[in-house]
Structures are given as structure tokens and as C-alpha cells.
Motif scaffolding. Structure first.
Motif, PDB file in Angstrom:
ATOM      1  N   ALA A  12       0.820  -1.197   0.000  1.00 43.07           N
ATOM      2  CA  ALA A  12       0.000   0.000   0.000  1.00 43.07           C
ATOM      3  C   ALA A  12       0.865   1.263   0.000  1.00 43.07           C
ATOM      4  O   ALA A  12       0.508   2.246  -0.631  1.00 43.07           O
ATOM      5  N   PHE A  13       2.002   1.199   0.694  1.00 40.53           N
ATOM      6  CA  PHE A  13       2.849   2.388   0.745  1.00 40.53           C
ATOM      7  C   PHE A  13       3.534   2.649  -0.597  1.00 40.53           C
ATOM      8  O   PHE A  13       3.702   3.797  -0.996  1.00 40.53           O
ATOM      9  N   ASP A  14       3.916   1.614  -1.306  1.00 39.45           N
ATOM     10  CA  ASP A  14       4.464   1.790  -2.656  1.00 39.45           C
ATOM     11  C   ASP A  14       3.408   2.400  -3.570  1.00 39.45           C
ATOM     12  O   ASP A  14       3.707   3.272  -4.393  1.00 39.45           O
ATOM     13  N   LEU A  46       6.893  11.617  -2.171  1.00 38.37           N
ATOM     14  CA  LEU A  46       6.692  11.671  -0.729  1.00 38.37           C
ATOM     15  C   LEU A  46       5.222  11.837  -0.366  1.00 38.37           C
ATOM     16  O   LEU A  46       4.457  12.485  -1.073  1.00 38.37           O
ATOM     17  N   PHE A  47       4.861  11.260   0.779  1.00 33.73           N
ATOM     18  CA  PHE A  47       3.500  11.385   1.288  1.00 33.73           C
ATOM     19  C   PHE A  47       3.530  11.184   2.794  1.00 33.73           C
ATOM     20  O   PHE A  47       4.515  10.700   3.352  1.00 33.73           O
ATOM     21  N   ASP A  48       2.445  11.544   3.434  1.00 31.11           N
ATOM     22  CA  ASP A  48       2.252  11.273   4.853  1.00 31.11           C
ATOM     23  C   ASP A  48       0.853  10.686   4.991  1.00 31.11           C
ATOM     24  O   ASP A  48      -0.069  11.109   4.295  1.00 31.11           O
ATOM     25  N   SER A  90      -5.128  -9.335   0.303  1.00 30.08           N
ATOM     26  CA  SER A  90      -3.986 -10.238   0.425  1.00 30.08           C
ATOM     27  C   SER A  90      -3.991 -11.286  -0.683  1.00 30.08           C
ATOM     28  O   SER A  90      -2.939 -11.670  -1.182  1.00 30.08           O
ATOM     29  N   SER A  91      -5.178 -11.726  -1.080  1.00 31.46           N
ATOM     30  CA  SER A  91      -5.282 -12.776  -2.103  1.00 31.46           C
ATOM     31  C   SER A  91      -4.812 -12.313  -3.475  1.00 31.46           C
ATOM     32  O   SER A  91      -4.576 -13.134  -4.353  1.00 31.46           O
ATOM     33  N   SER A  92      -4.645 -11.000  -3.663  1.00 28.67           N
ATOM     34  CA  SER A  92      -4.095 -10.503  -4.926  1.00 28.67           C
ATOM     35  C   SER A  92      -2.694  -9.938  -4.719  1.00 28.67           C
ATOM     36  O   SER A  92      -2.217  -9.145  -5.541  1.00 28.67           O
ATOM     37  N   GLY A  93      -2.061 -10.322  -3.622  1.00 30.36           N
ATOM     38  CA  GLY A  93      -0.710  -9.832  -3.347  1.00 30.36           C
ATOM     39  C   GLY A  93      -0.679  -8.350  -3.042  1.00 30.36           C
ATOM     40  O   GLY A  93       0.346  -7.703  -3.214  1.00 30.36           O
ATOM     41  N   TYR A  94      -1.810  -7.792  -2.608  1.00 30.52           N
ATOM     42  CA  TYR A  94      -1.953  -6.376  -2.271  1.00 30.52           C
ATOM     43  C   TYR A  94      -1.750  -5.460  -3.481  1.00 30.52           C
ATOM     44  O   TYR A  94      -1.509  -4.275  -3.338  1.00 30.52           O
ATOM     45  N   ARG A  95      -1.836  -6.022  -4.688  1.00 32.74           N
ATOM     46  CA  ARG A  95      -1.721  -5.223  -5.914  1.00 32.74           C
ATOM     47  C   ARG A  95      -3.120  -4.877  -6.424  1.00 32.74           C
ATOM     48  O   ARG A  95      -4.096  -5.516  -6.077  1.00 32.74           O
TER      49      ARG A  95
END
Length: 119
Positions: free
Chosen positions: A1-3, A12-14, A62-67
Motif C-alpha cells: 500500500a505504501f508503494d 513523498l506522502f504522509d 492479500s489474495s491478490s498480493g496487495y496489488r
């Protein structure tokens, strides 16, 4: 999610951690993540993922690898458990999204490939 956030924000993000919810929506024993963009600051005023009433909300499975997160638009996406014990999400939003009650009924549940239900 962060990527994914870094890509959407252009670097950059917060993010306020309280705007990230972890729950098992696909019933595989691993956490799935709901990210509400109301708590995301891209540091660039041209990148805003909330409008006058609703915000982008993404679900990382999760089942999609978080993509390839599933996208919703609304006020919130709240985890709920139905009478069978299955976890789903209830979308709340402005009138244009959910009508006069502010709740999009019925809730959304993962069927193995997509969320079904809702309005």
C-alpha cells in the motif's frame, strides 16, 4: 500500500495510521487493508483524493498480493460481520453515492474475485 501511495502522490506522502484499517475480507487468514484517503497528505496541493463530500477509499486484498486495489468513493468503508460470520464492508457516503440515509445498503462482500452487494 505504501508503494502504491508513493506512486499516486508522485513521491513523498504522509498518512495518518488511523485511516488504515486491517481486516480479513477474503477469508484467507491474512489481513486485507482499507486505506481512506482522508488521512493522506501528498504534500502537493494538486494531488487531492477527497472532494467536497466523499474521498477515495482503496482496499488492498492479500489474495491478490496487495496489488491492484479495489476502489470505492464515499465517507467511510466500515468492516461488518454478517449472521454467517463473513466479514464485509459497509460503505457510507454523501447523497450522490448512498442516497438520503448516507448508508449504501446492502453491505459489500468478497466473492473470491470482486466485491458484490452494495447499491
Amino acid at each position: 500500500a505504501f508503494d502504491h501511495l508513493a506512486m499516486k502522490c508522485g513521491g513523498l506522502f504522509d498518512v495518518e495510521r488511523s485511516y488504515i484499517t486491517a481486516t480479513d475480507l477474503d477469508q484467507d487468514g491474512l489481513a486485507d487493508y482499507v486505506l481512506h484517503y482522508g488521512g493522506v497528505d501528498c504534500g502537493d496541493s494538486t494531488k487531492n483524493y477527497c472532494g467536497a463530500s466523499n474521498c477515495s477509499i482503496e482496499v488492498f486484498m492479500s489474495s491478490s498480493g496487495y496489488r491492484n486495489p479495489i476502489e470505492f468513493l464515499g465517507h467511510s468503508l466500515l468492516p461488518i460481520v454478517d449472521e454467517r460470520g463473513q466479514t464485509g464492508v459497509l460503505l457510507t457516503g454523501g447523497f450522490s453515492i448512498c442516497g438520503p440515509t448516507g448508508q449504501c445498503l446492502p453491505p459489500w462482500f468478497w466473492d473470491g474475485t470482486q466485491f458484490v452487494g452494495g447499491r
